[in-house]
Design a protein around this motif. Sequence first.
Motif, mmCIF file in Angstrom:
data_model
loop_
_atom_site.group_PDB
_atom_site.id
_atom_site.type_symbol
_atom_site.label_atom_id
_atom_site.label_comp_id
_atom_site.label_asym_id
_atom_site.label_seq_id
_atom_site.Cartn_x
_atom_site.Cartn_y
_atom_site.Cartn_z
ATOM 1 N N GLU A 1 0.830 -1.205 0.000
ATOM 2 C CA GLU A 1 0.000 0.000 0.000
ATOM 3 C C GLU A 1 0.866 1.258 0.000
ATOM 4 O OE1 GLU A 1 -3.947 1.656 2.377
ATOM 5 O OE2 GLU A 1 -2.865 -0.093 3.116
ATOM 6 N N LYS A 2 1.896 1.263 0.825
ATOM 7 C CA LYS A 2 2.802 2.412 0.908
ATOM 8 C C LYS A 2 3.538 2.621 -0.411
ATOM 9 C CE LYS A 2 6.780 4.105 3.578
ATOM 10 N NZ LYS A 2 7.724 3.775 4.685
ATOM 11 N N TYR A 3 3.956 1.531 -1.037
ATOM 12 C CA TYR A 3 4.712 1.596 -2.289
ATOM 13 C C TYR A 3 3.875 2.216 -3.409
ATOM 14 C CZ TYR A 3 7.591 -0.112 -6.195
ATOM 15 O OH TYR A 3 8.366 -0.217 -7.328
ATOM 16 N N PHE A 4 2.628 1.784 -3.530
ATOM 17 C CA PHE A 4 1.760 2.346 -4.563
ATOM 18 C C PHE A 4 1.471 3.820 -4.297
ATOM 19 C CE2 PHE A 4 1.030 -1.981 -5.894
ATOM 20 C CZ PHE A 4 0.717 -1.862 -7.238
ATOM 21 N N ARG A 5 1.239 4.146 -3.048
ATOM 22 C CA ARG A 5 0.949 5.540 -2.704
ATOM 23 C C ARG A 5 2.161 6.423 -3.001
ATOM 24 N NH1 ARG A 5 -0.971 4.462 1.930
ATOM 25 N NH2 ARG A 5 0.899 4.862 3.174
ATOM 26 N N LEU A 6 3.356 5.936 -2.654
ATOM 27 C CA LEU A 6 4.591 6.682 -2.876
ATOM 28 C C LEU A 6 4.816 6.968 -4.357
ATOM 29 C CD1 LEU A 6 7.275 7.783 -1.643
ATOM 30 C CD2 LEU A 6 8.237 5.502 -2.032
ATOM 31 N N HIS A 7 4.406 6.027 -5.219
ATOM 32 C CA HIS A 7 4.620 6.173 -6.658
ATOM 33 C C HIS A 7 3.363 6.628 -7.398
ATOM 34 C CE1 HIS A 7 8.100 3.695 -5.502
ATOM 35 N NE2 HIS A 7 8.691 4.247 -6.538
ATOM 36 N N ASN A 8 2.453 7.250 -6.653
ATOM 37 C CA ASN A 8 1.255 7.839 -7.264
ATOM 38 C C ASN A 8 0.483 6.823 -8.103
ATOM 39 O OD1 ASN A 8 -0.524 9.975 -7.670
ATOM 40 N ND2 ASN A 8 0.507 10.635 -9.553
ATOM 41 N N TYR A 9 0.491 5.566 -7.635
ATOM 42 C CA TYR A 9 -0.267 4.470 -8.255
ATOM 43 C C TYR A 9 0.117 4.254 -9.721
ATOM 44 C CZ TYR A 9 -2.692 5.366 -3.941
ATOM 45 O OH TYR A 9 -2.960 5.576 -2.611
ATOM 46 N N PHE A 10 1.319 4.702 -10.080
ATOM 47 C CA PHE A 10 1.870 4.495 -11.423
ATOM 48 C C PHE A 10 0.935 4.981 -12.526
ATOM 49 C CE2 PHE A 10 3.808 1.214 -8.699
ATOM 50 C CZ PHE A 10 5.128 1.635 -8.778
ATOM 51 N N GLY A 11 0.217 6.046 -12.230
ATOM 52 C CA GLY A 11 -0.642 6.649 -13.246
ATOM 53 C C GLY A 11 -2.040 6.073 -13.313
ATOM 54 N N LEU A 12 -2.304 4.998 -12.583
ATOM 55 C CA LEU A 12 -3.649 4.414 -12.554
ATOM 56 C C LEU A 12 -4.540 5.218 -11.610
ATOM 57 C CD1 LEU A 12 -2.636 0.660 -12.306
ATOM 58 C CD2 LEU A 12 -3.800 1.710 -14.252
ATOM 59 N N LYS A 13 -5.834 5.126 -11.812
ATOM 60 C CA LYS A 13 -6.764 5.769 -10.891
ATOM 61 C C LYS A 13 -6.709 5.055 -9.544
ATOM 62 C CE LYS A 13 -10.009 7.060 -14.566
ATOM 63 N NZ LYS A 13 -11.368 6.826 -15.130
ATOM 64 N N ARG A 14 -6.621 5.843 -8.485
ATOM 65 C CA ARG A 14 -6.538 5.253 -7.147
ATOM 66 C C ARG A 14 -7.711 4.324 -6.877
ATOM 67 N NH1 ARG A 14 -6.631 2.432 -3.857
ATOM 68 N NH2 ARG A 14 -6.389 2.599 -1.603
ATOM 69 N N ASP A 15 -8.892 4.701 -7.305
ATOM 70 C CA ASP A 15 -10.084 3.896 -7.038
ATOM 71 C C ASP A 15 -10.075 2.569 -7.792
ATOM 72 O OD1 ASP A 15 -11.002 5.831 -5.362
ATOM 73 O OD2 ASP A 15 -12.405 6.723 -6.800
ATOM 74 N N ASN A 16 -9.207 2.459 -8.786
ATOM 75 C CA ASN A 16 -9.156 1.227 -9.574
ATOM 76 C C ASN A 16 -8.113 0.238 -9.065
ATOM 77 O OD1 ASN A 16 -11.222 1.963 -11.203
ATOM 78 N ND2 ASN A 16 -10.003 2.347 -13.032
#
Length: 534
Positions: free
Chosen positions: A191-206
């Motif tokens: 969870e921290k990794y995705f948040r740190l990298h802004n979800y790699f351009g994907l929509k957070r809700d997805n």
Amino acid sequence: MEIDPVVQQRLTDADQTHLLGYWPELDDEQRIALLNDIIEVDFDRVKDAYDAIKTELATELNGEVNTHNDSKDKKAVVIDDIMEPIPDHMAGSINEASNEQIKDYRQQGLKAISEGSVCVLLLAGGQGTRLGVDYPKGMFNIGLPSKKSLYQIQAERILRLEKIANEQLDTKNASITWFIMTSEHTQGETEKYFRLHNYFGLKRDNIVLFEQHTLPALNFHGKILLEEKYKLAKAADGNGGLYRALKTRAVLDEMKKRHIKYIHVYGVDNILVRLADPVFIGFCLQKNADCAAKVVKKTVPTEAVGVICKVGDRFQVVEYSEILEQTAHRKKSEHSDELAFNAGNICNHFFTLDFLRDVCQKHETELRYHVAKKKIPSIDTNGVYVNQPQQINGIKLEKFVFDVFPFSKTFAVWEVRREDEFSPLKNGSGSKDTAATCRQDLMLQHIRWLKEAGADLPSDVNQQIESTENTCEISPLISYAGENLGFVKGKNFDLPIFFELTDEITEFISDFPTKICSTNGVKPVVMHTNKISH
């Protein structure tokens, strides 16, 4: 601090009172931690799980002491007598399908994606222990020029596929939800990794993370092991723990709310995985499959991979260790060189939502546990913590994701090319399934894409990839499966080659599409993708 009589009675009923053996030595904080661990355990589930495997376990242990192979051979003879290859009408192959069929499958798959009916579900509970790292395997960087992790590569493939579906179906509705099953060991860091990298351009809700359950680790007599005097030894319940988690974590309800109909399930460690592969999705839709599997041909008859076959009137994975060598070598017919049991399982599956709901509601408790005998760090009989046991001292109980195949009413199998779609990352060193082999397989794939697109490459380019530090990488944001590379036609390239989609054009090449950055014959420069620095 007194022990709650209710807790004491539960332990007595479950024959697990040894868990309180060090109670007098613990301080109040440790006692609270131990009680919380005990309260969370479903002792009935643990007992049922152990009872289901204890006969098999005793047989295996006796076999190891006495004859080593007796129990295996007895089991193999039974399996050999009843297993059959997958019927031809239920199988398809990328090598045998016509171009028109593949185009049709792909279009059907893209249509489903464009309607928001398809999601991907990643099995990511593993810690990367065999890789020699102490973080989630999806965060691993295999050493590409871009320094991208497995998670980022997969995220960018989703982004590219959404774009393809929108363009080809003339819509803006393509949206692929990414469900990620973690474990208690990987949830927080992921969870921290995705948040740190802004979800790699994907929509957070997805991106939907959910945690699989754990089971206590046991000794060979069914007693729960202690990791510390105040902490139970626990492990994730295998990738087949998916079905319990889908139900208890309300994931199925979330899928229904999002109008998802089709689920592509895969393992985190395959560098070549094609998430929500529209060809595979389309094939499954044409077959009206409720459950399906991608497979690859075995490299050799005795390859250490499970094979998908028919057993009685059902379908299942039979592990390589369960069949005799003569069965592994059996041919499809006396006039054929092809193996009869050649459908190698690669943990890449299709399910309909209706099928998953049926499995979770009616059959989850029927899935059997598999025994994994391990060297488990724990408190020994002398009350001493042993971090690296010299011998196997316990078992972990796991369910496998493919154990639901027998419940399928319309099963199907789609064979793909190993070099295009399967290169697993398992080991930190050695010659097989390592970061080096994954990196090489991905780069050789990208070389093939460039050749097919008409690029002019050195005649020994494959040998350069295999034997030198030269590299070739194409960003998933540019190409999902070899498409969108027309800009290389007729052009000369030397290694290293690196194509990336970037918001900051570092090196402009006038006749390349907008926002594509290339390095050719020089070391790759730092790139920025989706505003994420590498």
